[in-house]
Design an enzyme around this catalytic site. Structure first.
Site, short mmCIF file in Angstrom:
data_model
loop_
_atom_site.label_atom_id
_atom_site.label_comp_id
_atom_site.label_asym_id
_atom_site.label_seq_id
_atom_site.Cartn_x
_atom_site.Cartn_y
_atom_site.Cartn_z
N HIS A 182 2.04 -8.07 -3.20
CA HIS A 182 2.37 -6.74 -2.69
C HIS A 182 1.43 -6.35 -1.55
O HIS A 182 1.86 -5.97 -0.47
CB HIS A 182 2.29 -5.71 -3.81
CG HIS A 182 2.80 -4.36 -3.41
ND1 HIS A 182 2.03 -3.46 -2.70
CD2 HIS A 182 4.00 -3.77 -3.60
CE1 HIS A 182 2.74 -2.36 -2.48
NE2 HIS A 182 3.93 -2.52 -3.01
N GLU A 212 2.39 -5.70 2.34
CA GLU A 212 1.83 -4.47 2.91
C GLU A 212 0.36 -4.57 3.33
O GLU A 212 -0.27 -3.55 3.59
CB GLU A 212 2.01 -3.32 1.91
CG GLU A 212 3.48 -3.01 1.63
CD GLU A 212 3.68 -1.78 0.78
OE1 GLU A 212 2.67 -1.10 0.47
OE2 GLU A 212 4.82 -1.48 0.44
N HIS A 244 11.12 -5.80 -3.63
CA HIS A 244 10.40 -6.55 -2.59
C HIS A 244 10.87 -8.01 -2.56
O HIS A 244 11.10 -8.58 -1.49
CB HIS A 244 8.89 -6.50 -2.83
CG HIS A 244 8.25 -5.23 -2.40
ND1 HIS A 244 8.42 -4.71 -1.13
CD2 HIS A 244 7.43 -4.37 -3.05
CE1 HIS A 244 7.72 -3.58 -1.02
NE2 HIS A 244 7.12 -3.36 -2.18
#
Length: 298
Positions: A182, A212, A244
């Protein structure tokens, strides 16, 4: 760091008090005798809005129940965005504070809270602060322990690398694996770099990038080229293969990882299996939960 931790604690305490106020009727008419010891487990996942991905979280809950027969196991989602999103479809999930308030109202005196997150980022810090706030309240829970996420201690990262590597698909020469983390601005993002080093000790053709933060896909593509990679197996480095994984990683959109890799001449193959659905990795969260349960006796 101290001011940030203090601020997180007081925010969590306020949230806990508000959540507990909702449960106050359950305390009405109680006598002043000490409550008998009652144990419980609370699993806290980031959450997912993808129905197909929920099976990984359900599986982890079943494994926790099997590891501790007779001990009630509850579930909470730490992401408010996810909770609000699925509430629109009629699915209600409790926040960690709400779940702990429910357990306090039901008379649980000892609760092990297990994070199902990959890294000890902001959400894990909030879980810790919330747990500490409930333990600090007179009408809270006598003892709350918090199990560490997947990548916490150096030995956790080493063990996780071994378990992840064992779970990866068999590959031919010229094929690599790219894991999607992530990513976060929190210092805990460094856990991905530590995991990458451990994975490279086992297999030089396994790479990590994040959605991210760093490293990005653009950071990794030159390394794939230098390694002579032609085919890339894509897999999520998250407990579930949620939005995602299905869109940012494997989607058909121009900006998905699969599309970008294809445009660079690679042949991408998506594997929509979250870490929670990989038995060797899922077992590590349960081991961390066992440590948290042991802590209740200390």
């Amino acid at each position: 760091m101290r001011s940030f931790a203090a601020s997180a604690f007081w925010r969590a305490l306020l949230t806990a008090l508000l959540a507990l106020c909702v449960a106050l009727p359950a305390f009405a008419g109680e006598d002043k005798k000490p409550a008998p010891a009652r144990r419980g487990i609370l699993l806290v996942a980031f959450g997912t809005s993808v129905p197909e991905a929920v099976t990984a979280i359900d599986s982890l809950k079943s494994q926790a129940e099997a590891a501790f027969p007779g001990v009630p196991v509850r579930l909470a989602y730490s992401s408010k965005i996810i909770r609000d999103k699925i509430a629109g479809g009629g699915v209600v999930k409790r926040s960690p504070a709400q779940a702990l308030a429910d357990m306090a109202a039901e008379g649980f005196t000892h609760v092990a809270v297990q994070s199902l997150h990959s890294i000890p980022g902001r959400e894990y810090g909030d879980i810790k602060a919330t747990a500490e706030a409930f333990q600090a309240m007179p009408k809270g829970i006598a003892h709350v322990s918090v199990g560490r996420p997947l990548l916490f201690l150096p030995e956790d990262i080493k063990t996780a690398a071994e378990a992840i590597h064992k779970s990866l698909p068999a590959r031919k020469k010229g094929e690599a694996v790219l894991l999607m983390g992530h990513g976060t601005e929190h210092p805990a993002n460094a856990a991905y770099a530590a995991l990458q080093l451990e994975l490279w000790k086992l297999d030089r053709d396994v790479f990590i990038a994040t959605v991210e933060s760093t490293p990005t896909l653009d950071d990794v593509i030159p390394a794939l080229k230098r390694a002579g990679v032609r085919s890339v197996h894509l897999a999520p480095l998250m407990s579930v293969a949620g939005d995602h994984a299905r869109n940012d990683m494997a989607g058909d959109e121009e900006d998905s990882w699969a599309s970008k890799l294809k445009a660079k001449g690679f042949s991408p193959k998506a594997d929509l299996t979250g870490l929670g659905s990989r038995p060797a990795v899922a077992r590590l969260w349960i081991e961390h939960l066992k440590d948290a349960v042991k802590e209740l006796d200390q």
